[in-house]
Write a protein that holds these residues in place. Structure first.
Motif, mmCIF file in Angstrom:
data_model
loop_
_atom_site.group_PDB
_atom_site.id
_atom_site.type_symbol
_atom_site.label_atom_id
_atom_site.label_comp_id
_atom_site.label_asym_id
_atom_site.label_seq_id
_atom_site.Cartn_x
_atom_site.Cartn_y
_atom_site.Cartn_z
ATOM 1 N N ALA A 142 -76.016 1.430 -29.633
ATOM 2 C CA ALA A 142 -76.473 -0.027 -29.239
ATOM 3 C C ALA A 142 -76.766 -0.461 -30.318
ATOM 4 C CB ALA A 142 -78.352 0.292 -29.965
ATOM 5 N N TRP A 143 -76.199 -0.341 -31.933
ATOM 6 C CA TRP A 143 -76.034 -0.847 -32.735
ATOM 7 C C TRP A 143 -74.399 -1.320 -33.204
ATOM 8 C CZ3 TRP A 143 -78.944 -3.070 -35.871
ATOM 9 C CH2 TRP A 143 -79.956 -3.347 -35.986
ATOM 10 N N ILE A 144 -73.687 -0.544 -32.136
ATOM 11 C CA ILE A 144 -72.222 -0.896 -32.130
ATOM 12 C C ILE A 144 -71.616 -1.943 -31.720
ATOM 13 C CG2 ILE A 144 -69.800 -0.482 -31.438
ATOM 14 C CD1 ILE A 144 -70.555 2.059 -32.877
ATOM 15 N N GLY A 145 -72.731 -2.104 -30.078
ATOM 16 C CA GLY A 145 -72.961 -2.862 -29.439
ATOM 17 C C GLY A 145 -73.352 -4.568 -30.056
ATOM 18 N N PHE A 146 -74.727 -4.272 -30.699
ATOM 19 C CA PHE A 146 -75.323 -5.433 -31.115
ATOM 20 C C PHE A 146 -73.898 -6.411 -32.049
ATOM 21 C CE2 PHE A 146 -77.344 -7.142 -34.708
ATOM 22 C CZ PHE A 146 -78.045 -8.422 -34.167
ATOM 23 N N ALA A 147 -73.281 -5.057 -33.038
ATOM 24 C CA ALA A 147 -71.905 -5.520 -33.921
ATOM 25 C C ALA A 147 -71.033 -6.230 -33.114
ATOM 26 C CB ALA A 147 -71.336 -4.924 -34.592
ATOM 27 N N ALA A 148 -70.770 -6.184 -31.845
ATOM 28 C CA ALA A 148 -69.605 -6.226 -31.197
ATOM 29 C C ALA A 148 -70.516 -7.975 -30.165
ATOM 30 C CB ALA A 148 -69.430 -5.711 -29.817
ATOM 31 N N LYS A 149 -71.180 -8.452 -29.854
ATOM 32 C CA LYS A 149 -72.165 -9.391 -30.126
ATOM 33 C C LYS A 149 -71.933 -10.517 -30.544
ATOM 34 C CE LYS A 149 -75.632 -7.701 -26.274
ATOM 35 N NZ LYS A 149 -76.833 -7.329 -26.382
ATOM 36 N N LEU A 150 -71.974 -10.008 -32.287
ATOM 37 C CA LEU A 150 -71.722 -10.882 -33.137
ATOM 38 C C LEU A 150 -70.485 -11.093 -34.171
ATOM 39 C CD1 LEU A 150 -74.694 -9.329 -35.827
ATOM 40 C CD2 LEU A 150 -75.048 -11.684 -33.936
ATOM 41 N N ASN A 151 -69.639 -10.448 -33.579
ATOM 42 C CA ASN A 151 -67.637 -10.682 -33.683
ATOM 43 C C ASN A 151 -67.438 -10.072 -33.126
ATOM 44 O OD1 ASN A 151 -65.934 -9.931 -35.043
ATOM 45 N ND2 ASN A 151 -66.707 -9.772 -36.759
ATOM 46 N N ASP A 152 -66.872 -11.038 -32.572
ATOM 47 C CA ASP A 152 -65.121 -11.075 -31.867
ATOM 48 C C ASP A 152 -64.418 -10.546 -31.654
ATOM 49 O OD1 ASP A 152 -66.797 -13.231 -29.383
ATOM 50 O OD2 ASP A 152 -65.866 -15.191 -30.268
ATOM 51 N N GLN A 153 -64.056 -10.251 -33.429
ATOM 52 C CA GLN A 153 -62.503 -9.335 -33.460
ATOM 53 C C GLN A 153 -63.543 -7.660 -32.821
ATOM 54 O OE1 GLN A 153 -61.723 -9.954 -36.893
ATOM 55 N NE2 GLN A 153 -60.093 -8.920 -36.975
ATOM 56 N N ILE A 154 -65.140 -7.245 -33.669
ATOM 57 C CA ILE A 154 -64.990 -6.936 -32.987
ATOM 58 C C ILE A 154 -65.420 -5.284 -31.725
ATOM 59 C CG2 ILE A 154 -66.794 -4.635 -33.738
ATOM 60 C CD1 ILE A 154 -67.722 -6.478 -36.109
ATOM 61 N N ASN A 155 -66.405 -6.659 -31.421
ATOM 62 C CA ASN A 155 -66.039 -6.977 -30.011
ATOM 63 C C ASN A 155 -65.145 -6.228 -29.009
ATOM 64 O OD1 ASN A 155 -67.623 -6.821 -27.302
ATOM 65 N ND2 ASN A 155 -66.071 -8.998 -26.913
ATOM 66 N N SER A 156 -63.478 -6.579 -29.239
ATOM 67 C CA SER A 156 -62.413 -6.758 -28.146
ATOM 68 C C SER A 156 -61.957 -5.541 -29.120
ATOM 69 C CB SER A 156 -61.184 -7.792 -28.653
ATOM 70 O OG SER A 156 -61.196 -7.038 -30.697
ATOM 71 N N VAL A 157 -62.866 -4.501 -29.934
ATOM 72 C CA VAL A 157 -61.684 -3.259 -30.103
ATOM 73 C C VAL A 157 -62.800 -1.789 -29.836
ATOM 74 C CG1 VAL A 157 -60.261 -4.287 -32.049
ATOM 75 C CG2 VAL A 157 -62.057 -3.509 -32.259
#
Length: 256
Positions: free
Chosen positions: A60-75
């Motif tokens: 859930a927290w990894i998903g939350f970080a992905a929503k805040l950062n497109d670079q994280i979301n891409s990987v």
């Protein structure tokens, strides 16, 4: 073929990009695990599938970080390769183990060459395994008395010899010498505080200055258990309170 198009250079460029993606993916998991451990929160979820509404705190927290950062979301998560998501339970435990080891090394630095005491207790977990907790108590170079949880060790049985060997193994791993042990704190069980064959007695044979004190927390627990078993009459105002809230003898009832 152009020089920049040689296969070795193309592979090197692609390899470098993949390394950066793996690092970002792993760094995200490490930061989430570190924060959850700091807050004492749970990690796993009952259903960790991609379509789960509550996959657990890590995902859930990894998903939350992905929503805040497109670079994280891409990987991460669905955008990560199936064999390198870095979110499996074994990866989480490995990261926790590395963090725990660094914390223990920091505690060892605080102790330095000074003496220390140990507090030990064991209990059975939900899987039926004996788990022994070890706490270190010491005085820092600044004169501050510190008490730190140091290790949780699985043991095959609760015999005094087995427990002593497990404790010595943990201490020796971080170069904590038994000769500098100045105090022991256990419960009143015979395998721990037995006069002749308990853990207390075994350590006293190696270090006569390791004085034993019955654990004060366990004393308090015994006192509370004994107090809870006593049947004391309620004061009149307490009985009135129960009646006011529709309760009889401490239990609720309904009027017909």
């Amino acid at each position: 073929m152009k020089p920049s198009g040689h296969i070795d250079k193309v592979m090197h460029r692609i390899g470098g990009e993949e390394v950066l993606k793996h690092r970002l993916r792993l760094k995200t998991t490490i930061m989430v695990v570190k924060q959850l451990a700091l807050q004492g929160s749970s990690f796993r979820g009952h259903d960790e599938s991609d379509d789960s509404l509550n996959p657990g705190n890590v995902l859930a927290w990894i998903g939350f970080a992905a929503k805040l950062n497109d670079q994280i979301n891409s990987v991460v998560l669905r955008n990560a390769p199936g064999n390198a998501k870095y979110t499996s339970p074994s990866i989480q435990k490995e990261i926790l183990g590395i963090i725990a080891n660094r914390v223990r090394c920091k505690i060892r630095e605080e102790i330095g060459d000074y003496c220390f005491s140990i507090l030990v207790d064991e209990a059975v977990d939900e899987a039926g395994r004996e788990q022994m907790s070890i706490i270190l108590r010491y005085v820092t170079s600044s004169g501050i008395v510190s008490e730190r949880f140091f290790a949780l060790k699985s043991v095959g049985d609760t015999s005094a010899e087995t427990l002593k060997q497990a404790i010595c193994g943990v201490l020796s791993q971080y170069d904590l010498q038994i000769e500098k042990l100045r105090g022991q704190g256990y419960d009143g069980a015979s395998n721990m505080s037995g006069q002749f064959n308990g853990v207390k007695a075994l350590f006293l044979r190696d270090c006569p200055y390791a004085y034993f004190v019955h654990c004060f927390a366990h004393r308090l627990q015994l006192a509370l258990i004994t107090s809870a078993k006593l049947q004391l009459d309620l004061f009149p105002w307490q009985k009135l309170n129960f009646k006011s809230y529709g309760m009889k003898d401490g239990t609720s009832y309904s009027k017909r």
